[in-house]
Each structure stands twice: as C-alpha cells, then as structure tokens.
Motif scaffolding. Structure first.
Motif, mmCIF file in Angstrom:
data_model
loop_
_atom_site.group_PDB
_atom_site.id
_atom_site.type_symbol
_atom_site.label_atom_id
_atom_site.label_comp_id
_atom_site.label_asym_id
_atom_site.label_seq_id
_atom_site.Cartn_x
_atom_site.Cartn_y
_atom_site.Cartn_z
ATOM 1 N N ALA A 132 -1.111 -52.917 -25.842
ATOM 2 C CA ALA A 132 -2.407 -53.542 -25.537
ATOM 3 C C ALA A 132 -2.237 -54.895 -24.861
ATOM 4 N N GLY A 133 -1.140 -55.601 -25.170
ATOM 5 C CA GLY A 133 -0.922 -56.914 -24.586
ATOM 6 C C GLY A 133 -1.856 -57.959 -25.171
ATOM 7 N N PRO A 134 -1.946 -59.134 -24.546
ATOM 8 C CA PRO A 134 -2.820 -60.198 -25.059
ATOM 9 C C PRO A 134 -4.271 -59.727 -25.162
ATOM 10 N N GLN A 135 -4.914 -60.085 -26.252
ATOM 11 C CA GLN A 135 -6.302 -59.671 -26.453
ATOM 12 C C GLN A 135 -7.277 -60.625 -25.775
ATOM 13 N N PHE A 136 -6.904 -61.895 -25.688
ATOM 14 C CA PHE A 136 -7.821 -62.905 -25.154
ATOM 15 C C PHE A 136 -7.322 -63.525 -23.848
ATOM 16 N N SER A 137 -6.023 -63.655 -23.700
ATOM 17 C CA SER A 137 -5.418 -64.198 -22.496
ATOM 18 C C SER A 137 -6.049 -65.558 -22.161
ATOM 19 N N ILE A 138 -6.156 -65.856 -20.876
ATOM 20 C CA ILE A 138 -6.613 -67.175 -20.443
ATOM 21 C C ILE A 138 -8.131 -67.292 -20.499
ATOM 22 N N ALA A 295 7.974 -61.626 -21.383
ATOM 23 C CA ALA A 295 7.287 -60.381 -21.043
ATOM 24 C C ALA A 295 7.120 -59.505 -22.281
ATOM 25 N N LEU A 296 8.142 -59.474 -23.132
ATOM 26 C CA LEU A 296 8.070 -58.669 -24.345
ATOM 27 C C LEU A 296 7.084 -59.274 -25.344
ATOM 28 N N LEU A 297 7.070 -60.594 -25.446
ATOM 29 C CA LEU A 297 6.131 -61.256 -26.354
ATOM 30 C C LEU A 297 4.687 -61.029 -25.921
ATOM 31 N N ARG A 298 4.451 -60.985 -24.624
ATOM 32 C CA ARG A 298 3.097 -60.708 -24.125
ATOM 33 C C ARG A 298 2.697 -59.270 -24.439
ATOM 34 N N GLY A 301 1.568 -58.988 -27.837
ATOM 35 C CA GLY A 301 0.220 -59.462 -28.118
ATOM 36 C C GLY A 301 0.000 -60.952 -28.120
ATOM 37 N N ALA A 302 0.994 -61.766 -27.729
ATOM 38 C CA ALA A 302 0.802 -63.214 -27.730
ATOM 39 C C ALA A 302 -0.133 -63.641 -26.596
ATOM 40 N N ASP A 303 -1.136 -64.447 -26.929
ATOM 41 C CA ASP A 303 -2.080 -64.969 -25.939
ATOM 42 C C ASP A 303 -1.628 -66.297 -25.357
ATOM 43 N N HIS A 304 -0.917 -67.092 -26.155
ATOM 44 C CA HIS A 304 -0.383 -68.386 -25.714
ATOM 45 C C HIS A 304 1.106 -68.388 -26.030
ATOM 46 N N LEU A 305 1.922 -68.978 -25.152
ATOM 47 C CA LEU A 305 3.355 -69.050 -25.392
ATOM 48 C C LEU A 305 3.895 -70.421 -25.012
ATOM 49 N N HIS A 306 4.670 -70.996 -25.904
ATOM 50 C CA HIS A 306 5.269 -72.302 -25.641
ATOM 51 C C HIS A 306 6.353 -72.200 -24.573
ATOM 52 N N VAL A 307 6.444 -73.229 -23.736
ATOM 53 C CA VAL A 307 7.444 -73.268 -22.664
ATOM 54 C C VAL A 307 8.172 -74.614 -22.606
ATOM 55 N N ASN A 308 8.070 -75.445 -23.659
ATOM 56 C CA ASN A 308 8.553 -76.823 -23.620
ATOM 57 C C ASN A 308 7.743 -77.610 -22.593
ATOM 58 N N GLY A 309 8.303 -78.684 -22.052
ATOM 59 C CA GLY A 309 7.561 -79.505 -21.102
ATOM 60 C C GLY A 309 8.516 -80.238 -20.193
ATOM 61 N N GLU A 334 -1.306 -55.142 -13.066
ATOM 62 C CA GLU A 334 -2.627 -55.505 -12.573
ATOM 63 C C GLU A 334 -3.526 -54.282 -12.548
ATOM 64 N N GLY A 335 -4.781 -54.498 -12.890
ATOM 65 C CA GLY A 335 -5.727 -53.399 -12.879
ATOM 66 C C GLY A 335 -7.023 -53.828 -13.529
ATOM 67 N N PRO A 336 -8.100 -53.100 -13.280
ATOM 68 C CA PRO A 336 -9.401 -53.454 -13.865
ATOM 69 C C PRO A 336 -9.359 -53.390 -15.382
ATOM 70 N N GLY A 337 -9.955 -54.403 -16.002
ATOM 71 C CA GLY A 337 -10.059 -54.414 -17.451
ATOM 72 C C GLY A 337 -8.808 -54.860 -18.166
ATOM 73 N N ARG A 338 -7.767 -55.264 -17.434
ATOM 74 C CA ARG A 338 -6.538 -55.701 -18.091
ATOM 75 C C ARG A 338 -6.135 -57.072 -17.564
ATOM 76 N N ASP A 339 -5.879 -57.992 -18.477
ATOM 77 C CA ASP A 339 -5.332 -59.297 -18.124
ATOM 78 C C ASP A 339 -4.241 -59.591 -19.134
ATOM 79 N N ASP A 340 -2.992 -59.381 -18.751
ATOM 80 C CA ASP A 340 -1.894 -59.543 -19.700
ATOM 81 C C ASP A 340 -1.123 -60.843 -19.489
ATOM 82 N N ARG A 341 -1.770 -61.823 -18.822
ATOM 83 C CA ARG A 341 -1.161 -63.140 -18.713
ATOM 84 C C ARG A 341 -1.217 -63.850 -20.064
ATOM 85 N N ALA A 342 -0.281 -64.768 -20.263
ATOM 86 C CA ALA A 342 -0.331 -65.644 -21.442
ATOM 87 C C ALA A 342 -0.494 -67.075 -20.961
#
Length: 425
Positions: A132-138, A295-298, A301-309, A334-342
C-alpha cells in the motif's frame, strides 16, 4: 512458444574482493540463489534457468593493498568494483524481509569479499503494487497539519528525557502558541515509567485541541509509539482516540515486518525515525545506502523519513543527505490514486543558516525542517525562533539573501548573529 517475460529484482553493489571481480560476482549470485559450495543433484539446468541470480554487470574500479574488512581471503591486492545482480521476483514474492535476506543476507559474510555495500535497488511494478505504501504522504500530511505550502517548521521535545507529562504539555503549549507546525517526541522516549503514554498523550492533546478550538489551527504532534507490534497497535489507538494526527516509530529497531503490520492497522501518518542508521552507512565498504533502504521503508508504509541535515552534528556528508531527500521525493510508481513519496525530515543542529543551501540543492519545500536549539535557543525566545525560521525559508524561496531579508525581520537578524554557520563541533 517463447517463455513469458518474468519480472526481476535488481540490486547494485560496490564490492571489494581479493578475487577477480567477475568471479566474486558469480560467487555472490550463487550464494544468494541456487548455488552452494558444491554442486548438488537437485540443482538442474532447468532450475538454474528459472531461479538462479544473474550477474548483470561488473565494472572494475581501483585496487588497494589492504582489505577494508577482516575475514576475507588473503591476497596482495584487493579490487573494488560496481556489480549489479538480478533475481526473478518469484524467488522472493511480495515480502520485504525476504527481499533483504536475498539482496544482502549471507553476502555480508562471504570470504570472497572484503567489502560489500548495497548502493541501490530496482523493484518491478508487480512488487511495488503489492504494498500500500504511505497512507498520507505529503499532501495528507499538509492537510492534517494545516500547512498548504512551504516546509513544515518543526521541533523536538527537549530535554529528550526526564520531563513529566505535565511538563511536556507545558512546553508544547509554548511551542504551538509560538506558531510551530510540527512537534515530535525524541526517539529516547516512548512509554517510560516517568512519562507513560497513557498520561502523556491526553496531557499534550488537551493543549493542542484547546489551541485548535481557539484558533482553528491544529499543529501535528508525532508521538513515539515504538514497541512490539501489539504495543504499537494499542498506542496508535490511544493517540487516535485523543485526536492525535501522527505516530512515530524507530524503524530500524521495530523491523520491516512490524512496520508493514503497523501500516495495515494505522489511521494516522507514520513518522519514520531512522536512529541507528550510522550502523549501515558510516563505513564506505559495508552496509547500504539510504537510497536503497528508503524505498523499502516507503513500501512498508512510512509517510515521513529522517534524512539528517546539511551542516549537521552527524558524520553524514551533505551530498548523501540531499541524495536521500531526493530519493524520498521520487515516486516509486506513478499512477492515478497513488502517491508513494515520503516527506523528508531534516534534523540535527539545523538553524536558519541551512535553509538557503537545503532549498538550493533540493529544489523543493516538501519537507519537515526540525530545529531544537535553532528555535528554542533563539535569544528572544521560542516565538522569535519560529518567526526567524519562517522568514528564512520565505526569503530563500523568493531568492532573497538572508542578510537582506533580515533588514525587515528583526528576529532573523538576531538569529543570524546568534547561530553559527554551518554547525561545527
């Protein structure tokens, strides 16, 4: 009739080996599919044709005179190379832990290798669609936090440990009245005896709900619910039932399967904290890149992911931080109804100084910019710290130098003097 094309998973590596790199790559492919240290009767040509891993490419790099890791076969020289292997999807099925067992697993222990780093992974659409991937994404995160554009300005509860539920709620009240968008628990606090979630959640949410009723604005708070899967489900329900809008988990320690299970249960965004990531990346000849792991964490189901700074207190190079953030923002499918960005989360000694470089390199404000001292350490107080960060990001997005913007923004002017740039130990 030609055999129907079967989807394959491919993984990219930087290896170091005392052998010819092609021979080492063949050993890797055999170890992680049909082979063993001797040929068995059951390993038929037909089985190998259908299930064996393939060596897709080997590119030789530099040669060194000493092994990077202990335990390898002795040699006078060790060659580094870029290797790509692939496997038929049917070897693994739609399983993240078994995927990792295949693309890393025993490879990390082969004597034929004195270095092994997973640098990237390419997944077929059939595999990606199984999750399913991220449920809420950005977009969902922005909607719940009430922030339509620009970065979410965030912070972390500090001190990390020791505050009671009531003391934490008092600090949250100061932060939200100062204009913060996002607050998170520190990874060091989940459900300790001195601040149990059963008391911390209602104390904090009471403050947030009162603010929302009064102002119409409800900042997002990520409660750390890290635990075993049953605990995390119960803690998620506690947060949800009190009107919370985000939960947090230490993804490296709960494990991939628990994250998948939490995503199936969750009705809230999952904030993925990657504490412990240094175990995977700090040595250049072992572990894996975050480009592969995120990619695996997304998918899990992770919606937010730490990347340091950028310019942070941690060891990770700025180029790696930005590459990680770009990877989080790149769709897997990519496709309609799917946003798997974190949504990438920038943290670790961030202040107004990192805003211009972060935007210039990422070319996006779809991020959470968390500052502890960069907000709470402002000489004129927490509200001034929040205002200075908003002014810095607004100026950055409009192409205005911070020093120029500071002429109209006194809080930004004070912050420019108060905080060093960049962070140095």
């Amino acid at each position: 009739m030609a055999q129907r094309h079967r989807p394959r998973i491919s993984a990219s590596y930087r290896i170091e080996t005392p052998l010819d790199p092609k021979r080492a790559a063949e050993a890797m492919a055999g170890e992680q599919s049909s082979g063993t240290f001797l040929k068995l009767a059951g390993e038929t040509d037909a089985l190998r044709e259908r299930h064996a891993a393939r060596v897709e490419s080997v590119i030789r790099r530099e040669t060194v005179t000493a092994p990077s890791l202990p335990g390898a076969l002795p040699s006078e020289t060790y060659t580094r190379a870029d290797v790509i292997l692939s496997w038929p999807l049917e070897n693994i099925g739609a399983s993240l832990p078994n995927l990792l067992a295949t693309v890393l697993g025993n490879l990390t222990e082969l004597r034929e290798l004195s270095g092994l780093r997973l640098t990237d992974i390419t997944l077929p659409n059939d595999f990606i669609k199984a999750f399913a991937g991220p449920q809420f994404s950005i977009d969902g995160t922005r909607r719940l936090a009430g922030v339509d554009d620009g970065p979410l300005i965030g912070t972390i509860i500090k001190p990390s440990v020791g505050l009671s539920p009531e003391q934490t709620a008092d600090l949250v009240k100061q932060l939200i009245e100062a204009g913060i968008d996002f607050i998170k628990d520190d990874e060091l606090i989940a459900d300790p005896p001195y601040s149990p979630l059963a008391k911390r959640v209602p104390a904090i949410m009471r403050v947030i709900e009162e603010h929302a009723q009064r102002t119409g604005r409800k900042p997002m708070y990520a409660f750390n619910i890290t635990g075993d899967i049953d605990e995390m489900r119960q803690r998620h329900d506690l947060v949800r039932d009190h009107g919370g809008t985000c939960i947090m988990a230490s993804v490296n320690w709960v494990g991939m399967s628990s994250l998948v299970a939490l995503r199936r249960h969750s009705e809230l965004p999952i904030h993925g904290h990657r504490n412990g990531w240094g175990l995977f990346y700090r040595h250049p000849q072992i572990g894996m890149s975050y480009r592969a792991y995120q990619a695996l964490l997304r998918l899990a189901g992770a919606d937010h992911l730490h990347v340091n700074g950028l310019g942070s207190k941690f060891a990770e190079a700025d180029e790696s931080v930005i590459d990680s953030a770009r990877a989080c923002l790149a769709p897997l499918l990519e496709g309609p109804g799917r946003d798997d960005r974190a949504m990438p989360v920038f943290s670790s000694a961030q202040t107004i100084h990192q805003a211009p470089a972060t935007f210039a390199k990422l070319h996006s404000t779809d991020l959470i910019f968390t500052c502890g001292g960069g907000i709470m350490g402002h000489p004129n107080g927490i509200a001034a710290g929040c205002r200075s960060l908003r002014a810095a990001w607004e100026a950055t997005a409009n192409g205005v130098p911070l020093e120029e913007q500071a002429k109209q923004e006194p809080d930004l002017a004070v912050a420019l003097r108060a905080f060093r740039s960049p962070f140095s130990g």
